[in-house]
Design a protein around this motif. Structure first.
Motif, PDB file in Angstrom:
ATOM      1  N   GLY A   6      20.492  -0.675  -1.332  1.00  0.00           N
ATOM      2  CA  GLY A   6      19.640  -1.825  -1.607  1.00  0.00           C
ATOM      3  C   GLY A   6      19.050  -1.690  -2.997  1.00  0.00           C
ATOM      4  O   GLY A   6      19.763  -1.448  -3.970  1.00  0.00           O
ATOM      5  N   ASP A   7      17.720  -1.817  -3.090  1.00  0.00           N
ATOM      6  CA  ASP A   7      17.060  -1.687  -4.390  1.00  0.00           C
ATOM      7  C   ASP A   7      16.629  -0.253  -4.684  1.00  0.00           C
ATOM      8  O   ASP A   7      16.165   0.044  -5.778  1.00  0.00           O
ATOM      9  CB  ASP A   7      15.827  -2.596  -4.445  1.00  0.00           C
ATOM     10  CG  ASP A   7      16.216  -4.066  -4.487  1.00  0.00           C
ATOM     11  OD1 ASP A   7      15.399  -4.913  -4.076  1.00  0.00           O
ATOM     12  OD2 ASP A   7      17.346  -4.362  -4.916  1.00  0.00           O
ATOM     13  N   GLY A   8      16.749   0.628  -3.673  1.00  0.00           N
ATOM     14  CA  GLY A   8      16.311   1.999  -3.875  1.00  0.00           C
ATOM     15  C   GLY A   8      17.455   2.932  -4.230  1.00  0.00           C
ATOM     16  O   GLY A   8      18.621   2.627  -3.959  1.00  0.00           O
ATOM     17  N   GLN A  38       2.678   2.619 -14.357  1.00  0.00           N
ATOM     18  CA  GLN A  38       2.708   1.190 -14.085  1.00  0.00           C
ATOM     19  C   GLN A  38       3.216   1.011 -12.661  1.00  0.00           C
ATOM     20  O   GLN A  38       3.723   1.966 -12.056  1.00  0.00           O
ATOM     21  CB  GLN A  38       3.610   0.448 -15.079  1.00  0.00           C
ATOM     22  CG  GLN A  38       5.071   0.782 -14.958  1.00  0.00           C
ATOM     23  CD  GLN A  38       5.932   0.048 -15.958  1.00  0.00           C
ATOM     24  OE1 GLN A  38       5.929   0.358 -17.146  1.00  0.00           O
ATOM     25  NE2 GLN A  38       6.683  -0.928 -15.481  1.00  0.00           N
ATOM     26  N   SER A  39       3.078  -0.181 -12.146  1.00  0.00           N
ATOM     27  CA  SER A  39       3.508  -0.416 -10.777  1.00  0.00           C
ATOM     28  C   SER A  39       5.011  -0.184 -10.612  1.00  0.00           C
ATOM     29  O   SER A  39       5.822  -0.643 -11.424  1.00  0.00           O
ATOM     30  CB  SER A  39       3.180  -1.849 -10.350  1.00  0.00           C
ATOM     31  OG  SER A  39       3.650  -2.083  -9.043  1.00  0.00           O
ATOM     32  N   ILE A  40       5.361   0.559  -9.548  1.00  0.00           N
ATOM     33  CA  ILE A  40       6.770   0.830  -9.261  1.00  0.00           C
ATOM     34  C   ILE A  40       7.135   0.371  -7.849  1.00  0.00           C
ATOM     35  O   ILE A  40       8.105   0.848  -7.256  1.00  0.00           O
ATOM     36  CB  ILE A  40       7.114   2.323  -9.450  1.00  0.00           C
ATOM     37  CG1 ILE A  40       6.236   3.210  -8.554  1.00  0.00           C
ATOM     38  CG2 ILE A  40       6.982   2.727 -10.922  1.00  0.00           C
ATOM     39  CD1 ILE A  40       6.693   4.674  -8.515  1.00  0.00           C
ATOM     40  N   SER A  41       6.329  -0.540  -7.297  1.00  0.00           N
ATOM     41  CA  SER A  41       6.555  -1.014  -5.931  1.00  0.00           C
ATOM     42  C   SER A  41       6.637   0.203  -5.001  1.00  0.00           C
ATOM     43  O   SER A  41       5.730   1.023  -4.997  1.00  0.00           O
ATOM     44  CB  SER A  41       7.815  -1.871  -5.891  1.00  0.00           C
ATOM     45  OG  SER A  41       7.991  -2.427  -4.609  1.00  0.00           O
ATOM     46  N   GLY A  67       2.928   0.527  -5.315  1.00  0.00           N
ATOM     47  CA  GLY A  67       2.293   0.162  -6.578  1.00  0.00           C
ATOM     48  C   GLY A  67       2.264   1.341  -7.528  1.00  0.00           C
ATOM     49  O   GLY A  67       3.298   1.722  -8.083  1.00  0.00           O
ATOM     50  N   THR A  68       1.093   1.936  -7.713  1.00  0.00           N
ATOM     51  CA  THR A  68       0.975   3.062  -8.640  1.00  0.00           C
ATOM     52  C   THR A  68       0.568   4.374  -7.974  1.00  0.00           C
ATOM     53  O   THR A  68       0.678   5.430  -8.606  1.00  0.00           O
ATOM     54  CB  THR A  68      -0.053   2.759  -9.748  1.00  0.00           C
ATOM     55  OG1 THR A  68      -1.329   2.505  -9.133  1.00  0.00           O
ATOM     56  CG2 THR A  68       0.358   1.554 -10.590  1.00  0.00           C
ATOM     57  N   ASP A  69       0.087   4.324  -6.743  1.00  0.00           N
ATOM     58  CA  ASP A  69      -0.463   5.523  -6.107  1.00  0.00           C
ATOM     59  C   ASP A  69       0.285   5.881  -4.824  1.00  0.00           C
ATOM     60  O   ASP A  69       0.416   5.040  -3.924  1.00  0.00           O
ATOM     61  CB  ASP A  69      -1.953   5.342  -5.814  1.00  0.00           C
ATOM     62  CG  ASP A  69      -2.769   5.209  -7.089  1.00  0.00           C
ATOM     63  OD1 ASP A  69      -3.651   4.339  -7.137  1.00  0.00           O
ATOM     64  OD2 ASP A  69      -2.508   5.970  -8.031  1.00  0.00           O
ATOM     65  N   GLN A 121      10.319   8.388  -9.801  1.00  0.00           N
ATOM     66  CA  GLN A 121      10.353   6.930  -9.700  1.00  0.00           C
ATOM     67  C   GLN A 121      11.758   6.430  -9.969  1.00  0.00           C
ATOM     68  O   GLN A 121      12.486   6.978 -10.822  1.00  0.00           O
ATOM     69  CB  GLN A 121       9.330   6.276 -10.644  1.00  0.00           C
ATOM     70  CG  GLN A 121       9.589   6.447 -12.136  1.00  0.00           C
ATOM     71  CD  GLN A 121      10.620   5.481 -12.712  1.00  0.00           C
ATOM     72  OE1 GLN A 121      10.902   4.431 -12.129  1.00  0.00           O
ATOM     73  NE2 GLN A 121      11.188   5.833 -13.870  1.00  0.00           N
ATOM     74  N   THR A 122      12.153   5.393  -9.237  1.00  0.00           N
ATOM     75  CA  THR A 122      13.455   4.768  -9.461  1.00  0.00           C
ATOM     76  C   THR A 122      13.292   3.265  -9.673  1.00  0.00           C
ATOM     77  O   THR A 122      14.200   2.478  -9.387  1.00  0.00           O
ATOM     78  CB  THR A 122      14.404   5.053  -8.290  1.00  0.00           C
ATOM     79  OG1 THR A 122      13.851   4.505  -7.086  1.00  0.00           O
ATOM     80  CG2 THR A 122      14.631   6.532  -8.127  1.00  0.00           C
ATOM     81  N   TYR A 123      12.129   2.874 -10.198  1.00  0.00           N
ATOM     82  CA  TYR A 123      11.884   1.463 -10.498  1.00  0.00           C
ATOM     83  C   TYR A 123      12.599   1.039 -11.759  1.00  0.00           C
ATOM     84  O   TYR A 123      13.068  -0.100 -11.870  1.00  0.00           O
ATOM     85  CB  TYR A 123      10.377   1.235 -10.643  1.00  0.00           C
ATOM     86  CG  TYR A 123       9.981  -0.186 -10.943  1.00  0.00           C
ATOM     87  CD1 TYR A 123       9.688  -0.581 -12.247  1.00  0.00           C
ATOM     88  CD2 TYR A 123       9.894  -1.123  -9.919  1.00  0.00           C
ATOM     89  CE1 TYR A 123       9.329  -1.888 -12.527  1.00  0.00           C
ATOM     90  CE2 TYR A 123       9.525  -2.427 -10.192  1.00  0.00           C
ATOM     91  CZ  TYR A 123       9.239  -2.804 -11.492  1.00  0.00           C
ATOM     92  OH  TYR A 123       8.871  -4.093 -11.760  1.00  0.00           O
ATOM     93  N   SER A 124      12.677   1.971 -12.731  1.00  0.00           N
ATOM     94  CA  SER A 124      13.310   1.613 -13.999  1.00  0.00           C
ATOM     95  C   SER A 124      14.010   2.821 -14.618  1.00  0.00           C
ATOM     96  O   SER A 124      13.783   3.969 -14.207  1.00  0.00           O
ATOM     97  CB  SER A 124      12.270   1.060 -14.979  1.00  0.00           C
ATOM     98  OG  SER A 124      11.391   2.082 -15.392  1.00  0.00           O
ATOM     99  N   THR A 125      14.863   2.528 -15.578  1.00  0.00           N
ATOM    100  CA  THR A 125      15.561   3.557 -16.333  1.00  0.00           C
ATOM    101  C   THR A 125      14.779   3.845 -17.602  1.00  0.00           C
ATOM    102  O   THR A 125      14.364   2.905 -18.278  1.00  0.00           O
ATOM    103  CB  THR A 125      16.981   3.073 -16.679  1.00  0.00           C
ATOM    104  OG1 THR A 125      17.711   2.922 -15.458  1.00  0.00           O
ATOM    105  CG2 THR A 125      17.712   4.089 -17.569  1.00  0.00           C
TER     106      THR A 125
END
Lengths: 122, 107
Positions: free
Chosen positions: A104-106, B27-30, B68-70, B90-94
């Protein structure tokens, strides 16, 4: 059970190219939805993602290393490889290969190889 | 790059203690946050993915929470084999980035 094993020279001279191979057993590197990644850990320090390659061959790299890194697949040998050129002492680290699983997104790294220490020194 | 900051950097605890490790993103990473455990001389091992999902085979005393962030990693009752260094990622962004690690030592 998927297993990964890194191999390559343990000593590289400054300015030369570091080359490592990761051999995958217990599964195919061509499996759709899998990526394969490299992560390194300097002695007594934390983890740094180097880059990953999707089963299709698409690569994505850490921008801090992008100009020096190449990751490639060899599907005939079920291996993927890392090349890092123009190395310096700062590239001395334990280098790990891992499956970079995307669901998915993870995404996450699992499993990991045992790691191989590469020292950059003349 | 998203910076991941773990606290504390190290802690001392006894077998049976409840241990909590915190990870904060710049920053927020969901919920795109993973936890790994690393013993000396060994490769990291995935414990928790997407903030709260327990990896298969990992004991249920490990749990993760946050968004989010925590974020937090909790070990409900520390066992001898849990003394190790723990990393968030984190895997929200590269680029994918890791925290600096939290070393859990024997008290």
């Amino acid at each position: 059970q998927l297993q990964l094993q890194e191999s390559g020279p343990g000593l590289v001279k400054p300015s030369e190219t570091l080359s490592l191979t990761c051999t995958v057993s217990g599964g195919s590197i061509s499996t759709s939805s899998y990526s394969w990644g490299w992560i390194r850990q300097p002695p007594e320090k934390g983890l740094e993602w180097i880059g990953s390659i999707y089963y299709s061959g698409t690569t994505y790299y850490n921008p801090s290393l992008k100009s020096r890194v190449t990751i490639s697949l060899d599907t005939s040998k079920n291996q993927f490889s890392l090349k890092l050129n123009s190395v310096t002492a700062a590239d001395t680290a334990v280098y790990y290969c891992a499956r970079h699983l995307i669901v998915g997104d993870g995404d996450w790294f699992d499993p990991w190889g045992q790691g191989t220490l590469v020292t950059v020194s003349s | 790059d998203i910076q991941m900051t773990q606290s504390p950097s190290s802690l001392s605890a006894s077998v049976g203690d409840r241990v909590t490790i915190t990870c904060r993103a710049s920053q927020s990473i969901s919920s795109y946050l993973n936890w790994y455990k690393q013993k000396p001389g060994k490769a990291p091992q995935l414990l928790i993915y997407t903030a709260s999902s327990l990896q298969s085979g990992v004991p249920s005393r490990f749990s993760g929470s946050g968004s989010g962030t925590d974020f937090t990693l909790t070990i409900s009752s520390l066992q001898p084999e849990d003394f190790a260094t723990y990393y968030c990622q984190q895997t929200y962004s590269t680029p994918r980035t890791f925290g600096q690690g939290t070393k859990v030592e024997i008290k």
